[in-house]
Design a protein around this motif. Structure first.
Motif, PDB file in Angstrom:
ATOM      1  N   LEU A 115      45.009  17.454  41.547  1.00 55.61           N
ATOM      2  CA  LEU A 115      45.472  18.800  41.897  1.00 55.61           C
ATOM      3  C   LEU A 115      44.856  19.835  40.968  1.00 55.61           C
ATOM      4  CD1 LEU A 115      49.266  18.609  42.817  1.00 55.61           C
ATOM      5  CD2 LEU A 115      47.275  18.668  44.321  1.00 55.61           C
ATOM      6  N   GLN A 116      44.485  20.969  41.545  1.00 53.90           N
ATOM      7  CA  GLN A 116      43.916  22.085  40.787  1.00 53.90           C
ATOM      8  C   GLN A 116      44.938  23.215  40.779  1.00 53.90           C
ATOM      9  OE1 GLN A 116      40.580  22.279  39.254  1.00 53.90           O
ATOM     10  NE2 GLN A 116      41.752  23.918  38.252  1.00 53.90           N
ATOM     11  N   ILE A 117      45.393  23.580  39.604  1.00 50.30           N
ATOM     12  CA  ILE A 117      46.468  24.557  39.457  1.00 50.30           C
ATOM     13  C   ILE A 117      45.972  25.745  38.641  1.00 50.30           C
ATOM     14  CG2 ILE A 117      48.803  24.968  38.558  1.00 50.30           C
ATOM     15  CD1 ILE A 117      49.277  21.928  38.835  1.00 50.30           C
ATOM     16  N   ALA A 118      46.244  26.956  39.140  1.00 48.53           N
ATOM     17  CA  ALA A 118      45.932  28.176  38.392  1.00 48.53           C
ATOM     18  C   ALA A 118      47.218  28.699  37.767  1.00 48.53           C
ATOM     19  CB  ALA A 118      45.324  29.229  39.313  1.00 48.53           C
ATOM     20  N   ILE A 119      47.186  28.932  36.464  1.00 49.87           N
ATOM     21  CA  ILE A 119      48.326  29.510  35.760  1.00 49.87           C
ATOM     22  C   ILE A 119      47.904  30.862  35.217  1.00 49.87           C
ATOM     23  CG2 ILE A 119      49.947  29.262  33.843  1.00 49.87           C
ATOM     24  CD1 ILE A 119      49.787  26.275  34.141  1.00 49.87           C
ATOM     25  N   ALA A 163      46.984  16.917  36.000  1.00 49.89           N
ATOM     26  CA  ALA A 163      46.524  18.033  36.823  1.00 49.89           C
ATOM     27  C   ALA A 163      45.351  18.714  36.127  1.00 49.89           C
ATOM     28  CB  ALA A 163      47.652  19.027  37.050  1.00 49.89           C
ATOM     29  N   ARG A 164      44.481  19.336  36.913  1.00 47.38           N
ATOM     30  CA  ARG A 164      43.409  20.168  36.364  1.00 47.38           C
ATOM     31  C   ARG A 164      43.897  21.603  36.395  1.00 47.38           C
ATOM     32  NH1 ARG A 164      38.618  19.336  40.072  1.00 47.38           N
ATOM     33  NH2 ARG A 164      40.259  18.897  41.572  1.00 47.38           N
ATOM     34  N   ILE A 165      43.850  22.266  35.253  1.00 48.09           N
ATOM     35  CA  ILE A 165      44.495  23.566  35.128  1.00 48.09           C
ATOM     36  C   ILE A 165      43.491  24.634  34.714  1.00 48.09           C
ATOM     37  CG2 ILE A 165      46.295  24.875  33.931  1.00 48.09           C
ATOM     38  CD1 ILE A 165      47.756  22.203  33.529  1.00 48.09           C
ATOM     39  N   SER A 166      43.498  25.735  35.452  1.00 45.00           N
ATOM     40  CA  SER A 166      42.697  26.909  35.108  1.00 45.00           C
ATOM     41  C   SER A 166      43.637  27.977  34.559  1.00 45.00           C
ATOM     42  CB  SER A 166      41.968  27.450  36.347  1.00 45.00           C
ATOM     43  OG  SER A 166      41.059  26.490  36.851  1.00 45.00           O
ATOM     44  N   PHE A 188      39.554  30.435  44.623  1.00 49.85           N
ATOM     45  CA  PHE A 188      40.890  30.123  45.105  1.00 49.85           C
ATOM     46  C   PHE A 188      40.876  29.183  46.308  1.00 49.85           C
ATOM     47  CE2 PHE A 188      42.042  33.621  42.378  1.00 49.85           C
ATOM     48  CZ  PHE A 188      43.298  33.242  41.914  1.00 49.85           C
ATOM     49  N   ALA A 189      39.730  29.016  46.933  1.00 50.58           N
ATOM     50  CA  ALA A 189      39.632  28.063  48.035  1.00 50.58           C
ATOM     51  C   ALA A 189      39.818  26.628  47.540  1.00 50.58           C
ATOM     52  CB  ALA A 189      38.286  28.213  48.740  1.00 50.58           C
ATOM     53  N   GLU A 190      39.610  26.426  46.237  1.00 52.52           N
ATOM     54  CA  GLU A 190      39.747  25.085  45.666  1.00 52.52           C
ATOM     55  C   GLU A 190      41.090  24.883  44.975  1.00 52.52           C
ATOM     56  OE1 GLU A 190      36.465  24.629  43.056  1.00 52.52           O
ATOM     57  OE2 GLU A 190      34.974  24.458  44.664  1.00 52.52           O
ATOM     58  N   MET A 191      41.892  25.929  44.901  1.00 51.66           N
ATOM     59  CA  MET A 191      43.170  25.840  44.210  1.00 51.66           C
ATOM     60  C   MET A 191      44.250  25.280  45.136  1.00 51.66           C
ATOM     61  SD  MET A 191      42.942  26.801  41.066  1.00 51.66           S
ATOM     62  CE  MET A 191      41.335  27.076  40.288  1.00 51.66           C
ATOM     63  N   ASP A 192      45.147  24.513  44.561  1.00 50.05           N
ATOM     64  CA  ASP A 192      46.254  23.941  45.328  1.00 50.05           C
ATOM     65  C   ASP A 192      47.544  24.744  45.176  1.00 50.05           C
ATOM     66  OD1 ASP A 192      44.907  21.493  46.340  1.00 50.05           O
ATOM     67  OD2 ASP A 192      44.723  21.060  44.195  1.00 50.05           O
ATOM     68  N   CYS A 193      47.709  25.373  44.026  1.00 50.08           N
ATOM     69  CA  CYS A 193      48.879  26.225  43.825  1.00 50.08           C
ATOM     70  C   CYS A 193      48.615  27.162  42.661  1.00 50.08           C
ATOM     71  CB  CYS A 193      50.147  25.398  43.584  1.00 50.08           C
ATOM     72  SG  CYS A 193      50.134  24.394  42.089  1.00 50.08           S
ATOM     73  N   ILE A 194      49.482  28.150  42.534  1.00 46.30           N
ATOM     74  CA  ILE A 194      49.369  29.125  41.458  1.00 46.30           C
ATOM     75  C   ILE A 194      50.737  29.287  40.814  1.00 46.30           C
ATOM     76  CG2 ILE A 194      49.823  31.094  42.978  1.00 46.30           C
ATOM     77  CD1 ILE A 194      47.876  32.733  41.322  1.00 46.30           C
ATOM     78  N   ILE A 195      50.759  29.405  39.497  1.00 43.14           N
ATOM     79  CA  ILE A 195      51.992  29.639  38.763  1.00 43.14           C
ATOM     80  C   ILE A 195      51.893  31.010  38.101  1.00 43.14           C
ATOM     81  CG2 ILE A 195      53.508  28.848  36.908  1.00 43.14           C
ATOM     82  CD1 ILE A 195      52.424  26.016  37.420  1.00 43.14           C
ATOM     83  N   LEU A 196      52.756  31.922  38.525  1.00 43.60           N
ATOM     84  CA  LEU A 196      52.774  33.271  37.980  1.00 43.60           C
ATOM     85  C   LEU A 196      53.704  33.335  36.769  1.00 43.60           C
ATOM     86  CD1 LEU A 196      53.073  35.330  41.304  1.00 43.60           C
ATOM     87  CD2 LEU A 196      50.991  34.662  40.075  1.00 43.60           C
ATOM     88  N   PRO A 197      53.643  34.418  36.004  1.00 45.41           N
ATOM     89  CA  PRO A 197      54.627  34.586  34.931  1.00 45.41           C
ATOM     90  C   PRO A 197      56.045  34.610  35.500  1.00 45.41           C
ATOM     91  CG  PRO A 197      52.836  36.189  34.735  1.00 45.41           C
ATOM     92  CD  PRO A 197      52.674  35.528  36.061  1.00 45.41           C
TER      93      PRO A 197
END
Length: 299
Positions: free
Chosen positions: A5-9, A28-31, A55-64
């Motif tokens: 999984l690729q996750i953007a934080i 997880a792989r985290i950006s 973002f086409a490769e991201m699975d989810c995003i975690i916002l503040p």
């Protein structure tokens, strides 16, 4: 495990560091966006600029925890980069893409709806709110001690709202020896306050009930401690507003009247970021595995 999984934080406070560690430990792989000023090295975690994220490769995003502002801007504590979450970004994401935030607003709600992406508001979950009430209570007690010249024991305390946090605060101050009254609107909450051995009152009686209080603790995120209410308070009263921004207090009038009023949202991230971060990390790990990984594998 979150392998693959690729996750953007994006952004956030010290709580996010525990979230990052938890998710990275699960493979997880985290950006990370908005953390370049922070000295943080962890396997599987990379710091990136928002504009460079695919973002086409991201699975989810975690916002503040605070989500976005009303114009989509995201507050970054550890970066000067300007980040704005838009519909154009979300439509690039895969259909199972999920947005995780602490709280939301109309902008974020509508953004997720237009892009047809799932939005998860963590602080609307009972488990997160109840766990978080523990550091919130400790932080409220800390502030009450720091900003008063009298003991909590024997003081008159009014707690406004009997939600999950209000209930914990009322109980804690009662056990510390304060004379606690709790304001609510629903009849079932007034009954619960009575069952807890505390004094209940309806919020429409707030102006009368604040005439003898030493500490007022507001948990309601709407303007309830208004000028009329503050005008009835003793001059020494301390107002602790722990509702989400902008709180529920007329801070301008409180200052004019000489009453100390403090807005203190996100107390868990201030007084106990490790504990609060572990709470979020554990819940997010479970949700991402159940919501994102399984949906991705089913496609």
């Amino acid at each position: 495990m979150l392998t693959g999984l690729q996750i953007a934080i994006i952004g956030g406070d010290a709580r996010q560091l525990e979230v990052i560690r938890k998710l990275a430990d699960l493979d997880a792989r985290i950006s990370l966006i908005g953390f370049e000023q922070l000295d943080f090295v962890y396997s599987g975690v990379t710091k990136e600029k928002f504009k460079d994220i695919n973002f086409a490769e991201m699975d989810c995003i975690i916002l503040p925890i605070t989500g976005t502002a009303g114009d989509g801007k995201i507050e970054l504590i550890f970066s000067n980069e300007e980040v704005v979450l838009t519909e154009d970004i979300l439509v690039e994401t895969p259909p199972y893409f999920t947005i995780y935030t602490g709280i939301s607003n109309e902008y974020l709600n509508q953004l997720a709806k237009k892009a047809d992406r799932r939005l998860v508001k963590l602080f609307e979950r009972d488990d997160v709110a109840i766990y978080n009430s523990i550091p919130t209570v400790e932080g409220t007690i800390m502030m009450a001690i720091r900003h008063t010249e009298f003991t909590i024991h024997g003081s008159n305390v009014a707690v406004l709202g009997l939600g999950r946090v209000g209930m914990s605060i009322a109980r804690a101050f009662h056990h510390l020896g304060a004379r606690v009254k709790v304001g609510a609107r629903k009849s079932e909450n007034l009954a619960r306050i009575t069952e807890m051995g505390l004094k209940p009152f309806h919020l429409k009686q707030l102006e009368q009930e604040v005439k003898d209080i030493d500490i007022c603790i507001n948990t309601i995120p709407h303007l309830i401690v208004n000028a009329s209410v503050i005008q009835k308070m003793p001059a020494h009263t301390l107002i602790l507003d722990i509702a989400s921004k902008p709180g529920g207090t007329d801070f301008r009038y409180a200052e004019k009247r000489g009453i100390k009023a403090l807005l203190a949202p996100s107390l868990p991230g201030i007084v106990a970021p490790k504990t609060a971060g572990r709470i979020l990390g554990n819940v997010l790990a479970q949700l991402i595995e159940e919501d994102v990984l399984k949906r991705k594998e089913s496609l």
